[in-house]
Design an enzyme around this catalytic site. Sequence first.
Site, short mmCIF file in Angstrom:
data_model
loop_
_atom_site.label_atom_id
_atom_site.label_comp_id
_atom_site.label_asym_id
_atom_site.label_seq_id
_atom_site.Cartn_x
_atom_site.Cartn_y
_atom_site.Cartn_z
N GLY A 66 -15.90 0.37 29.78
CA GLY A 66 -16.33 0.99 28.54
C GLY A 66 -16.13 0.00 27.40
N ALA A 67 -17.10 -0.07 26.49
CA ALA A 67 -17.04 -1.09 25.45
C ALA A 67 -16.98 -0.45 24.07
CB ALA A 67 -18.23 -2.02 25.57
N MET A 109 -12.26 2.11 21.03
CA MET A 109 -10.91 2.12 21.60
C MET A 109 -10.70 0.91 22.50
SD MET A 109 -8.87 4.47 20.72
CE MET A 109 -7.84 5.53 21.73
N GLU A 123 8.82 -0.29 11.32
CA GLU A 123 7.74 -1.27 11.33
C GLU A 123 8.12 -2.44 10.42
OE1 GLU A 123 4.49 -0.96 13.31
OE2 GLU A 123 6.35 -0.17 14.14
N CYS A 164 0.82 -1.21 0.00
CA CYS A 164 0.00 0.00 0.00
C CYS A 164 0.86 1.26 0.00
CB CYS A 164 -0.97 0.00 1.17
SG CYS A 164 -0.20 -0.35 2.73
#
Lengths: 446, 283
Positions: free
Chosen positions: A203-204, A207, A128, A50
């Site tokens: 929290g779902a 993130m 990376e 890419c």
Amino acid sequence: MSIILVGFNHKTAPIEVRERFAFTDERARASLQTLVDNEKINEGLIISTCNRVEVLAALGHDDERLGSGTKTEEGTAEGVHHINRFFSSQHQADPALLRDYSYTHVDEKAVRHVFRVASSLDSMVVGEPQVLGQMRHAYSLAVAAGTAGRVLHRLVHHAFRVAKRVRNETGIASSAVSISYTAVELGKKIFDSLEGHTILLVGAGEMAELAAKHLVNAGAKKILIANRTYSAAQALADKFSGEAIEFSTLNHYLREADIVICSTGATEGNYVITKQMAQQALSARRNRQIFFIDISVPRNVDPAIGDIDNLFVFDIDDLESVVASNIRERKHEAQRAELIVEAEVAQFQQALNTLNIGPTVGALRQRIQSIVEAEFARYRRRLGPLTPEQEKIIESMLDSITKKVAHPVISRLRESYQSGDTQTTQAWLNLFSVEEMEEILRKTGS
Amino acid sequence: MKVLLFTALLAYIVAVVYALFSFLRRQQKLGNISLVALICGFVVHTLALILDAQQSKHLPFFQLREIFSLLAWALVIAYFLASRYYRIQAFEIFLLPVIAILLFLSMITPEGDGIMSAATHGLPGGRVALLDGAGAWIFPVHITLLIFSYASFFVVFITSVMYLLQERELKTKTFGTIFHRLPSLTTVDDISMTAAGLGFTFLTLGIAAGMLWASTRDGRVWHNDPKEIFAILTWALYMILIHSRYVGGWRGRKAAWFGIAGFALVLCTFLGTRLMGGYHVFG
């Protein structure tokens, strides 16, 4: 022989251009055959990711036939032209696009570029490692298509070695440069490995899901999910085979968690996890460390918790500053990596010279020719006066003798060389070493 | 013997240098060279200790230089054990230089300095008498146990320092170059507690052996000697540390500071009492 690289990457070309020239695997397989015509181009490889589309080619294997044994500038120029044509014809693209966005590297520069790409020095995020895998894939395609020959084999394998060295000897890839990966890395600094550890997600949201994915990959054992809407917690729990808990029981479950990730909404100053809760949980788990990651804004975890021994709190700003410092560290390490690449380029160039039989063949021919010429010079006087025609005849006769003697030797030499039989190659070369020559000369002279 | 010790010292120095390079450049290969040098040094060092004991007809427990050498040797063993059971980067950076320094100290300490004059005091035949007589076998056991307890406490000290360094970086969220090269908090904490447990066991047994030995010699278990007092203080401190760990779940910063304080006491016990005289002038 020459090595040529023509391509586009994220620095030189926008995505619209890169996708215009991209190759799928099937496409690359078929195109490689077109690229390598064995006239101008002898070997070829296509890397298409890419962030980059590149054609790597080797040409001029038979340059030694020209006698000089070195590559010709015209040959290289023709090769570049051929690759450019190949690019535009494969994608029916305007050649102007190539002119504007592509880069062309030849020989040493091409080698350096390949090494830098493999070592991830040319990547969007320096260090990376994905690009190495993509390069391996591109190479395997070329091998399958039979378009990787002895130059590309060497070049690509050398590039893999360079990448390994850079990875091992510099810290270029040792630090995390994304928020969620940084969280995992920090977790490892506290708990060594995440294996067998329990994660509590408060929290779902998106993130939370991303973080959970990273943590599960890193080996987290148990995932507890608390959300104000229980069904959302349940849905996420199903995805990661975790356990949904009631939001009201948070206080109770906090003691089980080694890592707590908060990403739920809160009103400012009204923390979901208070200092008191954290303190209680800590004593309930006999002071075993808890790592709080608070990626919510406004914050959900009381920052004062960070003052307590054995409790660690990182909010989104902290994580971002770690990322920033890691990126700086990578850039710093990249400079050291460049030095490694430079040294390896020099080494490869040297190896390539031994790969190139051209100069050797040229020298051999020269040697035979010089013997013939020396002998002629010695006997010239005894021949007495000759007409220019006669002299020319003798010269062309000597020339033809030289060629007739040299030809079988050179073709055998080339044969054994091309079959990779270095021993025989060396034997041929030894046979015609300077010392041997002089010996023969002396004998014939006496 | 000097030649052997010198060779061992050289090998340790090579190990230190390569460990440093490996640490800074992150090259595992250099670390391997360091390990090989360390093993070579250890073998030569062991040989030197054995030959020395054969030549002088006593175990290397009597002179300060012998004790230094023995401590260095015990630390190498501690290092091998710790790196065998834990993935503990950067440990060598702290430990290896100390090993080299101890051996160096051993070599520059003059012969005869710190002979156990007090321990042999009043015994006809002096030092030789230590090895004869009732319960003479206890003396080497006493010394060996304590040497190993010192080595263990030194490991506690190093891991405590490593813990505090890393903990501070995590708390202040500023990460220096050392951060990426240190093992995790729980790892150093684990090693620290294991070493404290081992050291404490050795210390307890060593003190018990000392008491037993003293009582067979002069019927007294306790001499009110500074070394004995410091040893008991040290023992009490590690006792508190270990007890609180198992009962109160102590860990982290507090435990690390205790490990450091404990080692300060160990140093007092080991060296400080030399200056204060008493029954154990040296030991």
